[in-house]
Design a protein around this motif. Structure first.
Motif, PDB file in Angstrom:
ATOM      1  N   GLU A  27       0.776  -1.208  -0.045  1.00  0.00           N
ATOM      2  CA  GLU A  27      -0.121   0.016   0.102  1.00  0.00           C
ATOM      3  C   GLU A  27       0.998   1.159   0.137  1.00  0.00           C
ATOM      4  O   GLU A  27       0.482   2.336  -0.698  1.00  0.00           O
ATOM      5  CB  GLU A  27      -0.920   0.023   1.313  1.00  0.00           C
ATOM      6  N   LYS A  28       2.038   1.421   0.784  1.00  0.00           N
ATOM      7  CA  LYS A  28       2.878   2.321   0.662  1.00  0.00           C
ATOM      8  C   LYS A  28       3.286   2.702  -0.605  1.00  0.00           C
ATOM      9  O   LYS A  28       3.610   3.678  -0.941  1.00  0.00           O
ATOM     10  CB  LYS A  28       3.928   1.913   1.781  1.00  0.00           C
ATOM     11  N   LYS A  29       3.857   1.582  -1.127  1.00  0.00           N
ATOM     12  CA  LYS A  29       4.456   1.520  -2.534  1.00  0.00           C
ATOM     13  C   LYS A  29       3.288   2.052  -3.656  1.00  0.00           C
ATOM     14  O   LYS A  29       3.629   2.957  -4.713  1.00  0.00           O
ATOM     15  CB  LYS A  29       5.130   0.400  -3.071  1.00  0.00           C
ATOM     16  N   ALA A  30       2.031   1.770  -3.540  1.00  0.00           N
ATOM     17  CA  ALA A  30       1.108   1.997  -4.408  1.00  0.00           C
ATOM     18  C   ALA A  30       0.673   3.575  -4.247  1.00  0.00           C
ATOM     19  O   ALA A  30       0.313   4.105  -5.366  1.00  0.00           O
ATOM     20  CB  ALA A  30      -0.297   1.437  -4.069  1.00  0.00           C
ATOM     21  N   ILE A  31       0.785   4.181  -3.052  1.00  0.00           N
ATOM     22  CA  ILE A  31       0.508   5.462  -2.879  1.00  0.00           C
ATOM     23  C   ILE A  31       1.670   6.304  -3.832  1.00  0.00           C
ATOM     24  O   ILE A  31       1.132   7.314  -4.598  1.00  0.00           O
ATOM     25  CB  ILE A  31       0.751   5.934  -1.455  1.00  0.00           C
ATOM     26  N   ALA A  32       2.886   6.046  -3.660  1.00  0.00           N
ATOM     27  CA  ALA A  32       3.817   6.663  -4.392  1.00  0.00           C
ATOM     28  C   ALA A  32       3.519   6.631  -5.979  1.00  0.00           C
ATOM     29  O   ALA A  32       3.767   7.480  -6.903  1.00  0.00           O
ATOM     30  CB  ALA A  32       5.453   6.604  -4.027  1.00  0.00           C
ATOM     31  N   THR A  33       3.358   5.140  -6.521  1.00  0.00           N
ATOM     32  CA  THR A  33       3.264   4.928  -7.920  1.00  0.00           C
ATOM     33  C   THR A  33       2.081   5.670  -8.431  1.00  0.00           C
ATOM     34  O   THR A  33       1.828   6.412  -9.400  1.00  0.00           O
ATOM     35  CB  THR A  33       2.874   3.617  -7.999  1.00  0.00           C
ATOM     36  N   MET A  34       0.818   5.718  -7.784  1.00  0.00           N
ATOM     37  CA  MET A  34      -0.309   6.323  -8.186  1.00  0.00           C
ATOM     38  C   MET A  34      -0.409   7.811  -7.986  1.00  0.00           C
ATOM     39  O   MET A  34      -0.578   8.735  -8.983  1.00  0.00           O
ATOM     40  CB  MET A  34      -1.542   6.067  -7.226  1.00  0.00           C
ATOM     41  N   SER A  93      -3.441   4.560   0.477  1.00  0.00           N
ATOM     42  CA  SER A  93      -4.235   3.554  -0.259  1.00  0.00           C
ATOM     43  C   SER A  93      -4.481   2.304   0.421  1.00  0.00           C
ATOM     44  O   SER A  93      -3.908   2.135   1.687  1.00  0.00           O
ATOM     45  CB  SER A  93      -3.198   2.856  -1.374  1.00  0.00           C
ATOM     46  N   GLU A  94      -5.579   1.371   0.088  1.00  0.00           N
ATOM     47  CA  GLU A  94      -5.858   0.311   1.150  1.00  0.00           C
ATOM     48  C   GLU A  94      -6.132  -0.990   0.345  1.00  0.00           C
ATOM     49  O   GLU A  94      -7.108  -0.953  -0.620  1.00  0.00           O
ATOM     50  CB  GLU A  94      -6.868   0.828   2.030  1.00  0.00           C
ATOM     51  N   TYR A  95      -5.450  -1.918   0.294  1.00  0.00           N
ATOM     52  CA  TYR A  95      -6.113  -3.092  -0.304  1.00  0.00           C
ATOM     53  C   TYR A  95      -7.057  -3.829   0.333  1.00  0.00           C
ATOM     54  O   TYR A  95      -7.159  -3.943   1.597  1.00  0.00           O
ATOM     55  CB  TYR A  95      -4.783  -4.177  -0.307  1.00  0.00           C
ATOM     56  N   GLN A  96      -8.008  -4.527  -0.329  1.00  0.00           N
ATOM     57  CA  GLN A  96      -8.968  -5.455   0.155  1.00  0.00           C
ATOM     58  C   GLN A  96      -8.160  -6.581   0.855  1.00  0.00           C
ATOM     59  O   GLN A  96      -7.540  -6.914  -0.190  1.00  0.00           O
ATOM     60  CB  GLN A  96     -10.087  -5.632  -0.848  1.00  0.00           C
ATOM     61  N   TYR A  97      -8.217  -7.234   1.684  1.00  0.00           N
ATOM     62  CA  TYR A  97      -7.412  -8.376   2.238  1.00  0.00           C
ATOM     63  C   TYR A  97      -7.227  -9.357   1.073  1.00  0.00           C
ATOM     64  O   TYR A  97      -6.075  -9.893   0.853  1.00  0.00           O
ATOM     65  CB  TYR A  97      -8.101  -8.970   3.492  1.00  0.00           C
ATOM     66  N   ASP A 129      -7.132   2.741 -16.797  1.00  0.00           N
ATOM     67  CA  ASP A 129      -6.402   1.349 -17.795  1.00  0.00           C
ATOM     68  C   ASP A 129      -4.906   1.135 -17.397  1.00  0.00           C
ATOM     69  O   ASP A 129      -4.641  -0.052 -17.168  1.00  0.00           O
ATOM     70  CB  ASP A 129      -6.479   1.639 -19.369  1.00  0.00           C
ATOM     71  N   GLN A 130      -4.288   2.205 -17.072  1.00  0.00           N
ATOM     72  CA  GLN A 130      -2.897   2.000 -16.681  1.00  0.00           C
ATOM     73  C   GLN A 130      -2.741   1.426 -15.276  1.00  0.00           C
ATOM     74  O   GLN A 130      -1.862   0.768 -14.992  1.00  0.00           O
ATOM     75  CB  GLN A 130      -2.001   3.353 -16.745  1.00  0.00           C
ATOM     76  N   ALA A 131      -3.738   1.925 -14.345  1.00  0.00           N
ATOM     77  CA  ALA A 131      -3.655   1.428 -13.086  1.00  0.00           C
ATOM     78  C   ALA A 131      -4.012  -0.190 -12.928  1.00  0.00           C
ATOM     79  O   ALA A 131      -3.453  -0.813 -12.349  1.00  0.00           O
ATOM     80  CB  ALA A 131      -4.840   2.461 -12.229  1.00  0.00           C
ATOM     81  N   PHE A 132      -5.047  -0.440 -13.840  1.00  0.00           N
ATOM     82  CA  PHE A 132      -5.261  -1.643 -13.854  1.00  0.00           C
ATOM     83  C   PHE A 132      -4.197  -2.762 -14.240  1.00  0.00           C
ATOM     84  O   PHE A 132      -4.224  -3.771 -13.925  1.00  0.00           O
ATOM     85  CB  PHE A 132      -6.796  -1.927 -14.561  1.00  0.00           C
ATOM     86  N   SER A 133      -3.768  -2.238 -15.229  1.00  0.00           N
ATOM     87  CA  SER A 133      -2.376  -3.121 -16.003  1.00  0.00           C
ATOM     88  C   SER A 133      -1.494  -3.129 -14.712  1.00  0.00           C
ATOM     89  O   SER A 133      -0.581  -4.103 -14.771  1.00  0.00           O
ATOM     90  CB  SER A 133      -1.996  -2.258 -17.164  1.00  0.00           C
ATOM     91  N   MET A 134      -1.324  -2.239 -14.041  1.00  0.00           N
ATOM     92  CA  MET A 134      -0.210  -2.063 -13.060  1.00  0.00           C
ATOM     93  C   MET A 134      -0.738  -2.981 -11.809  1.00  0.00           C
ATOM     94  O   MET A 134       0.385  -3.822 -11.436  1.00  0.00           O
ATOM     95  CB  MET A 134      -0.182  -0.727 -12.583  1.00  0.00           C
ATOM     96  N   TRP A 135      -1.808  -2.875 -11.091  1.00  0.00           N
ATOM     97  CA  TRP A 135      -2.002  -3.701  -9.953  1.00  0.00           C
ATOM     98  C   TRP A 135      -3.137  -5.022 -10.277  1.00  0.00           C
ATOM     99  O   TRP A 135      -3.197  -5.819  -9.389  1.00  0.00           O
ATOM    100  CB  TRP A 135      -2.765  -2.918  -9.075  1.00  0.00           C
TER     101      TRP A 135
END
Length: 246
Positions: free
Chosen positions: A162-169, A185-189, A212-218
Protein backbone atom coordinates in the motif's frame (compact mmCIF):
# COMPACT_ATOMS: atom_id res chain seq x y z
CA UNK A 1 -65.04 -78.75 51.65
CA UNK A 2 -67.83 -76.86 49.95
CA UNK A 3 -67.67 -75.00 46.70
CA UNK A 4 -68.51 -71.86 48.65
CA UNK A 5 -65.29 -72.21 50.70
CA UNK A 6 -63.21 -72.79 47.54
CA UNK A 7 -64.60 -69.64 45.99
CA UNK A 8 -63.83 -67.62 49.13
CA UNK A 9 -60.23 -68.82 49.19
CA UNK A 10 -59.87 -68.08 45.47
CA UNK A 11 -61.16 -64.52 45.94
CA UNK A 12 -58.80 -63.98 48.88
CA UNK A 13 -55.87 -65.28 46.85
CA UNK A 14 -56.68 -62.99 43.97
CA UNK A 15 -56.87 -59.98 46.27
CA UNK A 16 -53.54 -60.90 47.87
CA UNK A 17 -51.90 -61.32 44.46
CA UNK A 18 -53.25 -57.94 43.31
CA UNK A 19 -52.00 -56.29 46.51
CA UNK A 20 -48.55 -57.86 46.03
CA UNK A 21 -48.30 -56.64 42.41
CA UNK A 22 -49.33 -53.10 43.23
CA UNK A 23 -47.31 -52.78 46.47
CA UNK A 24 -44.04 -52.92 44.49
CA UNK A 25 -44.89 -49.63 42.76
CA UNK A 26 -44.92 -46.38 44.71
CA UNK A 27 -47.86 -44.22 43.66
CA UNK A 28 -46.80 -41.09 41.85
CA UNK A 29 -49.16 -38.10 42.35
CA UNK A 30 -48.56 -37.12 38.72
CA UNK A 31 -49.84 -40.43 37.34
CA UNK A 32 -53.27 -38.94 36.82
CA UNK A 33 -51.82 -36.48 34.35
CA UNK A 34 -50.38 -39.26 32.24
CA UNK A 35 -53.23 -41.76 32.43
CA UNK A 36 -56.71 -40.65 33.37
CA UNK A 37 -58.48 -43.86 32.40
CA UNK A 38 -56.74 -46.69 34.23
CA UNK A 39 -54.33 -47.38 37.11
CA UNK A 40 -50.73 -46.55 36.17
CA UNK A 41 -48.30 -49.43 36.70
CA UNK A 42 -44.60 -50.12 35.93
CA UNK A 43 -45.61 -52.62 33.24
CA UNK A 44 -47.55 -49.99 31.26
CA UNK A 45 -45.87 -46.96 29.71
CA UNK A 46 -48.59 -44.69 28.33
CA UNK A 47 -47.49 -41.76 26.21
CA UNK A 48 -48.62 -38.46 27.75
CA UNK A 49 -50.04 -35.78 25.52
CA UNK A 50 -48.36 -32.40 25.11
CA UNK A 51 -51.38 -30.81 26.76
CA UNK A 52 -51.02 -33.06 29.80
CA UNK A 53 -47.34 -32.27 30.23
CA UNK A 54 -47.96 -28.60 29.65
CA UNK A 55 -50.35 -28.55 32.58
CA UNK A 56 -47.56 -29.74 34.89
CA UNK A 57 -45.98 -26.29 34.73
CA UNK A 58 -42.79 -26.42 36.79
CA UNK A 59 -43.26 -30.01 37.99
CA UNK A 60 -40.28 -32.39 37.58
CA UNK A 61 -39.60 -33.80 34.11
CA UNK A 62 -39.44 -37.42 35.29
CA UNK A 63 -43.01 -38.53 35.96
CA UNK A 64 -41.71 -42.04 35.72
CA UNK A 65 -38.03 -43.00 35.49
CA UNK A 66 -38.92 -45.45 32.72
CA UNK A 67 -40.19 -42.69 30.44
CA UNK A 68 -38.28 -40.06 28.47
CA UNK A 69 -40.14 -36.76 28.27
CA UNK A 70 -37.37 -34.66 26.71
CA UNK A 71 -39.00 -34.69 23.27
CA UNK A 72 -42.16 -33.17 24.73
CA UNK A 73 -40.14 -30.38 26.33
CA UNK A 74 -37.93 -29.72 23.30
CA UNK A 75 -39.47 -26.30 22.73
CA UNK A 76 -38.56 -25.34 26.29
CA UNK A 77 -35.07 -26.82 26.20
CA UNK A 78 -33.92 -25.15 22.99
CA UNK A 79 -31.50 -22.28 23.52
CA UNK A 80 -32.52 -18.87 22.27
CA UNK A 81 -30.30 -17.84 19.36
CA UNK A 82 -28.72 -14.41 19.77
CA UNK A 83 -27.32 -12.34 16.91
CA UNK A 84 -24.40 -10.07 17.75
CA UNK A 85 -23.61 -6.82 16.00
CA UNK A 86 -19.88 -6.22 15.74
CA UNK A 87 -18.37 -2.82 15.01
CA UNK A 88 -15.06 -3.25 13.19
CA UNK A 89 -12.44 -0.81 12.00
CA UNK A 90 -10.40 -1.16 8.85
CA UNK A 91 -7.17 0.66 8.10
CA UNK A 92 -7.15 4.45 8.32
CA UNK A 93 -10.40 4.78 10.24
CA UNK A 94 -13.03 3.20 8.01
CA UNK A 95 -15.60 1.39 10.17
CA UNK A 96 -18.65 -0.79 9.68
CA UNK A 97 -21.19 -3.02 11.47
CA UNK A 98 -21.25 -6.76 10.82
CA UNK A 99 -23.36 -9.63 12.12
CA UNK A 100 -21.90 -12.56 14.04
CA UNK A 101 -23.12 -15.52 16.07
CA UNK A 102 -21.12 -14.72 19.20
CA UNK A 103 -19.52 -11.87 21.08
CA UNK A 104 -16.00 -10.90 20.01
CA UNK A 105 -13.41 -9.20 22.18
CA UNK A 106 -12.09 -5.75 21.36
CA UNK A 107 -8.89 -5.92 19.33
CA UNK A 108 -9.71 -9.27 17.70
CA UNK A 109 -8.74 -9.47 14.03
CA UNK A 110 -11.54 -10.90 11.89
CA UNK A 111 -12.22 -11.83 8.28
CA UNK A 112 -15.44 -10.23 7.06
CA UNK A 113 -17.55 -10.34 3.92
CA UNK A 114 -16.59 -7.56 1.53
CA UNK A 115 -17.20 -6.18 -1.96
CA UNK A 116 -17.03 -9.31 -4.16
CA UNK A 117 -14.65 -10.99 -1.73
CA UNK A 118 -13.32 -10.84 1.83
CA UNK A 119 -11.51 -8.28 3.95
CA UNK A 120 -9.82 -8.01 7.34
CA UNK A 121 -10.62 -5.63 10.18
CA UNK A 122 -10.23 -5.20 13.92
CA UNK A 123 -13.10 -5.46 16.41
CA UNK A 124 -13.98 -2.26 18.24
CA UNK A 125 -16.96 -3.60 20.22
CA UNK A 126 -19.79 -6.15 20.19
CA UNK A 127 -23.40 -5.77 21.26
CA UNK A 128 -26.55 -7.83 21.02
CA UNK A 129 -28.63 -6.97 17.97
CA UNK A 130 -31.59 -4.80 18.97
CA UNK A 131 -34.14 -2.38 17.56
CA UNK A 132 -31.56 0.34 17.05
CA UNK A 133 -29.87 -1.85 14.42
CA UNK A 134 -33.08 -2.51 12.46
CA UNK A 135 -32.57 0.56 10.27
CA UNK A 136 -29.25 -0.82 8.97
CA UNK A 137 -29.46 -2.35 5.50
CA UNK A 138 -27.28 -4.78 3.54
CA UNK A 139 -25.44 -5.89 6.65
CA UNK A 140 -22.62 -8.31 5.90
CA UNK A 141 -21.32 -10.96 8.27
CA UNK A 142 -18.12 -11.74 10.13
CA UNK A 143 -16.83 -14.91 8.49
CA UNK A 144 -14.32 -15.99 11.14
CA UNK A 145 -11.44 -14.95 13.37
CA UNK A 146 -8.22 -14.30 11.44
CA UNK A 147 -5.17 -16.51 11.90
CA UNK A 148 -1.76 -15.21 12.96
CA UNK A 149 -0.24 -15.60 9.44
CA UNK A 150 -3.18 -13.64 8.02
CA UNK A 151 -2.73 -10.87 10.57
CA UNK A 152 1.00 -10.70 9.74
CA UNK A 153 0.17 -10.36 6.04
CA UNK A 154 -2.32 -7.58 6.77
CA UNK A 155 0.06 -5.63 8.98
CA UNK A 156 3.30 -6.15 7.06
CA UNK A 157 3.02 -7.42 3.48
CA UNK A 158 -0.10 -5.50 2.46
CA UNK A 159 1.00 -2.40 4.36
CA UNK A 160 4.25 -2.30 2.40
CA UNK A 161 2.44 -2.78 -0.91
CA UNK A 162 0.00 0.00 0.00
CA UNK A 163 2.85 2.36 0.79
CA UNK A 164 4.44 1.74 -2.62
CA UNK A 165 1.06 2.09 -4.35
CA UNK A 166 0.64 5.62 -2.96
CA UNK A 167 3.90 6.81 -4.54
CA UNK A 168 3.18 5.04 -7.83
CA UNK A 169 -0.33 6.43 -8.16
CA UNK A 170 0.80 9.94 -7.26
CA UNK A 171 3.38 9.76 -10.04
CA UNK A 172 0.76 8.55 -12.52
CA UNK A 173 -1.70 11.35 -11.66
CA UNK A 174 1.03 13.99 -11.82
CA UNK A 175 1.97 12.90 -15.35
CA UNK A 176 -1.65 13.24 -16.41
CA UNK A 177 -1.77 16.65 -14.69
CA UNK A 178 -4.62 15.66 -12.41
CA UNK A 179 -4.91 18.11 -9.55
CA UNK A 180 -5.13 15.55 -6.75
CA UNK A 181 -3.08 14.37 -3.81
CA UNK A 182 -3.07 10.67 -2.90
CA UNK A 183 -3.45 10.48 0.87
CA UNK A 184 -3.24 6.71 1.30
CA UNK A 185 -4.23 3.42 -0.30
CA UNK A 186 -5.91 0.30 1.05
CA UNK A 187 -5.97 -3.21 -0.32
CA UNK A 188 -8.97 -5.41 0.27
CA UNK A 189 -7.46 -8.37 2.13
CA UNK A 190 -8.06 -10.84 -0.71
CA UNK A 191 -6.26 -8.48 -3.13
CA UNK A 192 -9.26 -8.11 -5.44
CA UNK A 193 -9.67 -4.39 -4.85
CA UNK A 194 -7.33 -1.44 -4.26
CA UNK A 195 -8.78 1.86 -3.02
CA UNK A 196 -6.93 5.16 -3.26
CA UNK A 197 -8.01 7.95 -0.93
CA UNK A 198 -7.35 11.44 -2.27
CA UNK A 199 -7.95 15.13 -1.76
CA UNK A 200 -8.50 17.63 -4.56
CA UNK A 201 -9.79 21.11 -5.21
CA UNK A 202 -11.51 19.81 -8.33
CA UNK A 203 -15.08 18.71 -7.84
CA UNK A 204 -14.79 15.81 -10.29
CA UNK A 205 -11.21 14.75 -11.11
CA UNK A 206 -10.96 12.84 -14.41
CA UNK A 207 -9.64 9.48 -13.20
CA UNK A 208 -10.75 7.70 -16.36
CA UNK A 209 -7.54 8.75 -18.12
CA UNK A 210 -5.46 6.58 -15.78
CA UNK A 211 -7.78 3.64 -15.05
CA UNK A 212 -6.45 1.38 -17.80
CA UNK A 213 -2.87 2.02 -16.74
CA UNK A 214 -3.74 1.46 -13.08
CA UNK A 215 -5.48 -1.84 -13.81
CA UNK A 216 -2.50 -2.98 -15.86
CA UNK A 217 -0.21 -2.11 -12.95
CA UNK A 218 -2.10 -3.75 -10.03
CA UNK A 219 -4.28 -6.37 -11.78
CA UNK A 220 -7.32 -5.68 -9.59
CA UNK A 221 -10.29 -3.38 -9.31
CA UNK A 222 -9.22 0.23 -8.77
CA UNK A 223 -11.35 2.54 -6.68
CA UNK A 224 -10.94 6.23 -5.85
CA UNK A 225 -12.50 7.76 -2.74
CA UNK A 226 -12.38 11.41 -1.77
CA UNK A 227 -11.07 12.02 1.71
CA UNK A 228 -10.97 15.49 3.24
CA UNK A 229 -11.07 14.86 7.01
CA UNK A 230 -7.36 14.40 7.57
CA UNK A 231 -7.48 15.28 11.25
CA UNK A 232 -10.16 12.63 11.88
CA UNK A 233 -8.19 10.16 9.80
CA UNK A 234 -5.07 10.75 11.91
CA UNK A 235 -7.05 10.23 15.11
CA UNK A 236 -8.53 6.97 13.82
CA UNK A 237 -5.08 5.65 12.90
CA UNK A 238 -3.84 6.45 16.40
CA UNK A 239 -6.76 4.55 17.94
CA UNK A 240 -6.20 1.59 15.65
CA UNK A 241 -2.52 1.56 16.63
CA UNK A 242 -3.50 1.60 20.30
CA UNK A 243 -5.79 -1.41 19.82
CA UNK A 244 -2.98 -3.28 18.04
CA UNK A 245 -0.54 -2.68 20.88
CA UNK A 246 -3.08 -3.51 23.60
Amino acid sequence: MSNHDDDARSDAGSQASHASSTSSYTHNPYDSYCNKEYQFSPSVSPTPSVGDLGSLGSLPLAVNPNLDYSEYYSDRLQEVEVTWMVLVQFKFGRTGWYEHTEELEQGTHVIVQADRGSDMAMVCRSEVKSEKHESMTNIRKVSRIATKPEIAKWQDVLAEREKKAIATMQEMTDKKKLNITIVHSEYQYDGKKLTFYFTSKDAHPQFRVILDQAFSMWKCRIWFARYSRLSIDSDCRERLSALTLA
